[in-house]
Design a protein around this motif. Structure first.
Motif: not given
Ligand code: BGC
Length: 387
Positions: A73-74, A76-77, A151-152, A201, A203, A207, A235, A262, A286-287, A307
């Motif tokens: 989904s991103s 980042r994790w 984060d969530r 989510d 978040n 958003f 996502w 994102n 985003q990210d 972030k």
């Molecule tokens: C996070 C984002 C991320 C998204 C998908 C959200 O909860 O805050 O940074 O892009 O989840 O993983």
């Protein structure tokens, strides 16, 4: 045996002579080392005893488990959160195990149970939805295990102890304002498509609340036209591509701006536009992922939200480390209501990144590196932007 030359002989003699000093030097070194150790100045890399900061380092720490949501989904994790969390716990000498549920709620529940069986006394949880997150938290609480929402926020539970994240409504506002700025020179009424994050989510809800507060007035005044608004389950970037293709189909390719929640969703929209050989239009994200930043440099994306994930990881690790040592965390928190409880929270500030200020963030530990961004045909674009 070889006979020594007079010079060699002399050197040998000098070396021999200096031997008498050695024991004294060694003794002094030992005395000093003992004194330093007694004063607590020595290197302390004892596993599990904590390192560095005064009285806290004396405390033996329990194990911490980190439960990440997925890797798709991103990015980042796995590429940012995991290494920075690992580092924070390693540096404190606190044992940690980091798991990724790969989008599967029952896997995450099993991972939580297994971690508790393995001795974890603190969970750092990125939930896959509030229902499964609340079940994990309740189970943890019943076994006296602390839970930090990472984060969530998990809604409607009395079992979480802390929440660490960003001001997520602000993230959305930055995205909305970013799209407004990128369309400032648009001639006429732009057709806008909105790609929201996962409906499960919290978040994504925040958003949306943030960007709707900026873009809805534009729709209401007739300045902009909303041609589509859809959530992307989990996502999922692949689903986002299909959804956006359908949006283009329905709008007869006439989409002039995309509010994507994102970078992954933004990239799905960009791919669909490229497949149809349509021109570049403003797309948000985003990210501050490598792909997102490269899309900005290439002119395919108009902004992203950076972030500072290292700060988020460090703040969460700090809380977890205190809890794992049985201490009361000293961080300043603000209460955030999850529907059932005010959860003491640490919320960090997000920032908007466009082609004009990428340079300010290159060099941050959790921001893509210049060598990664400015490769191949992007090298000349980077130069144009002064990167
Ligand atoms: C996070 C984002 C991320 C998204 C998908 C959200 O909860 O805050 O940074 O892009 O989840 O993983």
């Amino acid at each position: 045996m070889r006979v020594m030359s007079p010079e060699e002989e002399e050197a040998h003699m000098r070396k021999q002579e200096s031997w008498w000093r050695r024991p004294l030097v060694i003794t002094m070194a030992i005395v000093m080392a003992l004194a330093l150790a007694a004063a607590g100045c020595g290197d302390d890399d004892d596993e599990g005893s904590g390192g560095g900061d005064g009285a806290a380092s004396e405390q033996k720490a329990d194990k911490v488990a980190v439960l990440l949501p997925d890797s798709k989904s991103s990015v980042r994790w796995e590429t940012v959160d995991r290494p920075f969390l690992q580092k924070a716990f390693d540096e404190a000498g606190v044992p940690v195990e980091i798991q990724n549920a790969e989008g599967d709620k029952s896997t995450q529940q099993q991972q939580a149970e297994q971690a508790i069986t393995n001795g974890a006394k603190v969970l750092l949880l990125v939930n896959l939805d509030s229902g499964s997150g609340a079940a994990i938290a309740a189970n943890a609480k019943s076994q006296d295990v602390k839970v930090i929402d990472y984060d969530r926020l998990t809604l409607d539970t009395d079992a979480t102890d802390y929440y660490v994240s960003f001001d997520n409504e602000k993230v959305g506002q930055l995205q909305g304002q970013g799209l407004v700025d990128c369309l400032a020179d648009f001639d006429g009424t732009p057709n806008i498509a909105v790609l929201n994050g996962s409906p499960t989510d919290n978040n994504a809800t925040l958003f949306k609340k943030g960007y709707d507060s900026v873009i809805n007035p534009k729709f209401e005044s007739g300045e902009w036209k909303e041609v589509a608004d859809q959530s992307v389950p989990d996502w999922d970037n692949q689903k986002a591509l299909t959804i956006f293709e359908q949006m283009l189909q329905k709008a007869d390719n006439k989409i002039d701006g995309v509010l994507a929640a994102n970078d992954g969703l933004g990239n799905a929209a960009i791919s669909a536009l490229k497949q149809r050989k349509l021109k570049q239009i403003p797309v948000t994200g985003q990210d501050a992922t490598l792909q997102g930043i490269q899309n900005i440099v290439a002119g395919d994306q108009c902004m992203t939200v950076y972030k500072a994930i290292k700060k988020e990881a460090d703040a969460a690790a700090k809380l977890a480390i205190a809890l794992a040592k049985g201490e009361e965390p000293q961080e300043e928190t603000t209460p955030i209501n999850n529907g059932k409880k005010d959860v003491p929270s640490v919320l960090l500030e997000p920032v908007a990144v466009t082609k004009d200020n990428i340079g300010e963030y290159i060099g941050e530990p959790d921001f893509p590196k210049k060598e990664e961004i400015c490769t191949g045909e992007l090298a000349s674009k980077c130069e144009e932007l002064g990167l």
